[in-house]
Motif scaffolding. Structure first.
Motif, PDB file in Angstrom:
ATOM      1  N   ALA A 272       0.793  -1.256  -0.099  1.00  0.00           N
ATOM      2  CA  ALA A 272       0.179   0.115   0.049  1.00  0.00           C
ATOM      3  C   ALA A 272       0.792   1.244   0.185  1.00  0.00           C
ATOM      4  O   ALA A 272       0.508   2.466  -0.393  1.00  0.00           O
ATOM      5  CB  ALA A 272      -1.026  -0.017   1.153  1.00  0.00           C
ATOM      6  N   ASP A 273       1.939   1.239   0.758  1.00  0.00           N
ATOM      7  CA  ASP A 273       2.888   2.298   0.808  1.00  0.00           C
ATOM      8  C   ASP A 273       3.766   2.619  -0.433  1.00  0.00           C
ATOM      9  O   ASP A 273       4.678   3.449  -0.400  1.00  0.00           O
ATOM     10  CB  ASP A 273       3.733   2.155   1.992  1.00  0.00           C
ATOM     11  CG  ASP A 273       4.566   1.097   2.231  1.00  0.00           C
ATOM     12  OD1 ASP A 273       4.557   0.304   1.151  1.00  0.00           O
ATOM     13  OD2 ASP A 273       4.983   0.818   3.336  1.00  0.00           O
ATOM     14  N   GLY A 274       3.663   1.886  -1.438  1.00  0.00           N
ATOM     15  CA  GLY A 274       4.433   1.862  -2.562  1.00  0.00           C
ATOM     16  C   GLY A 274       5.706   0.927  -2.633  1.00  0.00           C
ATOM     17  O   GLY A 274       6.446   1.086  -3.381  1.00  0.00           O
ATOM     18  N   ARG A 294      10.431  -7.812   2.620  1.00  0.00           N
ATOM     19  CA  ARG A 294       9.948  -6.356   1.798  1.00  0.00           C
ATOM     20  C   ARG A 294      11.252  -5.739   2.147  1.00  0.00           C
ATOM     21  O   ARG A 294      11.814  -5.060   3.109  1.00  0.00           O
ATOM     22  CB  ARG A 294       9.184  -5.724   2.813  1.00  0.00           C
ATOM     23  CG  ARG A 294       7.544  -6.096   2.466  1.00  0.00           C
ATOM     24  CD  ARG A 294       6.701  -5.264   2.985  1.00  0.00           C
ATOM     25  NE  ARG A 294       6.611  -3.903   2.696  1.00  0.00           N
ATOM     26  CZ  ARG A 294       5.621  -3.051   2.753  1.00  0.00           C
ATOM     27  NH1 ARG A 294       4.759  -3.026   3.773  1.00  0.00           N
ATOM     28  NH2 ARG A 294       5.899  -1.603   2.247  1.00  0.00           N
ATOM     29  N   ASP A 296      12.415  -2.866   0.881  1.00  0.00           N
ATOM     30  CA  ASP A 296      11.948  -1.532   0.916  1.00  0.00           C
ATOM     31  C   ASP A 296      11.757  -1.126   2.512  1.00  0.00           C
ATOM     32  O   ASP A 296      12.197  -0.086   3.206  1.00  0.00           O
ATOM     33  CB  ASP A 296      10.750  -1.027   0.583  1.00  0.00           C
ATOM     34  CG  ASP A 296       9.440  -1.687   0.891  1.00  0.00           C
ATOM     35  OD1 ASP A 296       9.613  -2.911   0.590  1.00  0.00           O
ATOM     36  OD2 ASP A 296       8.596  -0.999   1.203  1.00  0.00           O
ATOM     37  N   ARG A 297      11.520  -2.341   3.308  1.00  0.00           N
ATOM     38  CA  ARG A 297      11.466  -1.807   4.748  1.00  0.00           C
ATOM     39  C   ARG A 297      12.388  -2.592   5.648  1.00  0.00           C
ATOM     40  O   ARG A 297      12.251  -2.696   6.852  1.00  0.00           O
ATOM     41  CB  ARG A 297       9.988  -2.316   5.285  1.00  0.00           C
ATOM     42  CG  ARG A 297       8.748  -1.625   4.774  1.00  0.00           C
ATOM     43  CD  ARG A 297       8.898  -0.171   5.182  1.00  0.00           C
ATOM     44  NE  ARG A 297       7.596   0.843   4.669  1.00  0.00           N
ATOM     45  CZ  ARG A 297       7.546   2.035   4.982  1.00  0.00           C
ATOM     46  NH1 ARG A 297       8.900   2.350   5.432  1.00  0.00           N
ATOM     47  NH2 ARG A 297       6.626   2.595   4.620  1.00  0.00           N
ATOM     48  N   TRP A 324       2.338  -6.780   4.634  1.00  0.00           N
ATOM     49  CA  TRP A 324       1.837  -5.491   4.272  1.00  0.00           C
ATOM     50  C   TRP A 324       1.845  -4.504   4.864  1.00  0.00           C
ATOM     51  O   TRP A 324       2.189  -3.611   4.584  1.00  0.00           O
ATOM     52  CB  TRP A 324       0.176  -6.026   3.681  1.00  0.00           C
ATOM     53  CG  TRP A 324      -0.420  -4.619   3.141  1.00  0.00           C
ATOM     54  CD1 TRP A 324      -0.981  -3.783   3.829  1.00  0.00           C
ATOM     55  CD2 TRP A 324      -0.841  -4.400   1.787  1.00  0.00           C
ATOM     56  NE1 TRP A 324      -1.795  -2.709   3.046  1.00  0.00           N
ATOM     57  CE2 TRP A 324      -1.642  -3.354   1.737  1.00  0.00           C
ATOM     58  CE3 TRP A 324      -0.741  -5.097   0.618  1.00  0.00           C
ATOM     59  CZ2 TRP A 324      -2.262  -2.660   0.424  1.00  0.00           C
ATOM     60  CZ3 TRP A 324      -0.972  -4.652  -0.491  1.00  0.00           C
ATOM     61  CH2 TRP A 324      -1.843  -3.510  -0.753  1.00  0.00           C
ATOM     62  N   ASP A 325       1.511  -4.521   6.435  1.00  0.00           N
ATOM     63  CA  ASP A 325       1.461  -3.448   7.393  1.00  0.00           C
ATOM     64  C   ASP A 325       2.804  -3.068   7.727  1.00  0.00           C
ATOM     65  O   ASP A 325       2.991  -2.173   8.608  1.00  0.00           O
ATOM     66  CB  ASP A 325       0.458  -3.947   8.551  1.00  0.00           C
ATOM     67  CG  ASP A 325      -0.921  -3.764   7.868  1.00  0.00           C
ATOM     68  OD1 ASP A 325      -1.024  -3.166   7.075  1.00  0.00           O
ATOM     69  OD2 ASP A 325      -1.718  -4.478   8.665  1.00  0.00           O
TER      70      ASP A 325
END
Length: 326
Positions: A272-274, A294, A296-297, A324-325
């Motif tokens: 959701a955050d790209g 992920r 990116d995270r 996801w979160d």
């Protein structure tokens, strides 16, 4: 834990190298701590097979465009039907045109479908079924999830390298990544989690995978699963750096609007955050698993439980939502 509702449940999270592991469940505590047991991954074993293929390609031992038939039957050369050869890449990306399982698989499997349906279908039958197969669709033209195809890939890689499957995976993936809590066959109740059927109380026997090792044989502790996923987050400096980078690269798109993206081994979804999520799930007759990360995270998640929920499986959507979160 409440959402999953299984005798043993483990969620293991890594964020920038810091690990958080939570254990619980509806059953009594097992002989060993829940996060030290090995859980059956089922189809979540496929990222290990895909990583092995990427590494062997990097070493020059095989090429993704090699026809699988030429690996399995080199004395006869490549079997090229009217639809063209099925390559190693076709097999791992589920674009071979092969069905989910061999046509003659079901008759022997149905009497033990809820316990060990694969046990009675050995390696020689998998290879024979492949060499006799006549796929409906030309290789590379359609996506169709196939345990059969990935199982064939394992046998093709073993034949091409003249190395037994267990030795090949252990030597090129498990040992280089220091996955000491990962194995390819049952080891007993002191080491392995005991699976349960959909009722959550009836035990299932340990998975015997027959000739489908490459598609679902891996069993691992949650800590080893995080080690495997952390290598995907930070490939540089690992013995498999080139292969780990390769399995993050998108190789095909499918579905309406081509919204579903796949790498050599992972499902790849936008968050959701790209950001980008990579994940794979799996199930056996008595256990369920989810692996995801992920980049990116800087985060990775492994979730396992020892209950087969069937169509109402809560572990996978719960773990997907958590990733996801992130």
């Amino acid at each position: 834990m409440r959402a999953v509702d299984a005798p043993d449940v483990v969620f293991a999270l890594s964020r920038h190298g810091h690990r958080t592991v939570r254990c619980g469940g509806t059953g009594p505590p097992p002989p060993a701590p829940r996060d030290r047991l090995r859980y059956e991954l089922g189809s979540a074993s496929k990222p290990y097979t895909g990583l092995l293929l990427a590494h062997l390609v990097h070493l020059g031992a095989v090429h993704g465009t090699d026809p699988a038939s030429s690996c399995l039957r080199p004395e006869r050369g490549t079997t090229v039907g009217p639809r063209g050869p099925i390559t190693l890449t076709h097999l791992v990306t589920h674009t071979s045109g092969l069905p989910p399982l061999p046509v003659d698989f079901y008759a022997q499997a149905l009497p033990r479908w809820g316990t060990d349906p694969y046990a009675g279908y050995p390696s020689r039958r998998v290879v024979r079924a492949f060499l006799r197969s006549r796929p409906r669709h030309a290789p590379g033209t359609r996506w169709r999830y196939s345990n059969f195809g990935v199982a064939v890939l394992g046998h093709a890689l073993a034949a091409a390298t003249a190395t037994p499957w267990e030795e090949l995976v252990t030597g090129h993936v498990l040992r280089p990544l220091d996955l000491t809590g990962t194995g390819l066959r049952p080891a007993g109740p002191e080491t392995d989690a005991t699976g349960h059927r959909a009722d959550g109380t009836t035990p299932t026997p340990p998975l015997r995978i027959g000739g489908f090792q490459a598609a679902g044989a891996v069993r691992a502790t949650p800590h080893d699963l995080l080690t495997f996923l952390e290598a995907h987050l930070t490939p540089d400096g690992t013995p498999l750096a080139a292969a780990l980078h390769e399995v993050r690269r998108p190789v095909l798109r499918r579905g309406f609007g081509h919204r579903h993206t796949h790498t050599l081994t992972w499902f790849r979804h936008p968050a959701a955050d790209g950001g980008t999520m990579y994940f794979h799930s799996g199930a056996t007759s008595g256990q369920t698993s989810f692996l995801g990360f992920r980049p990116d995270r800087g985060g990775a998640l492994a979730a396992v439980c020892n209950r087969r929920h069937g169509s109402t499986n809560a572990l996978i959507p719960t773990a997907y939502a958590l990733l996801w979160d992130l």
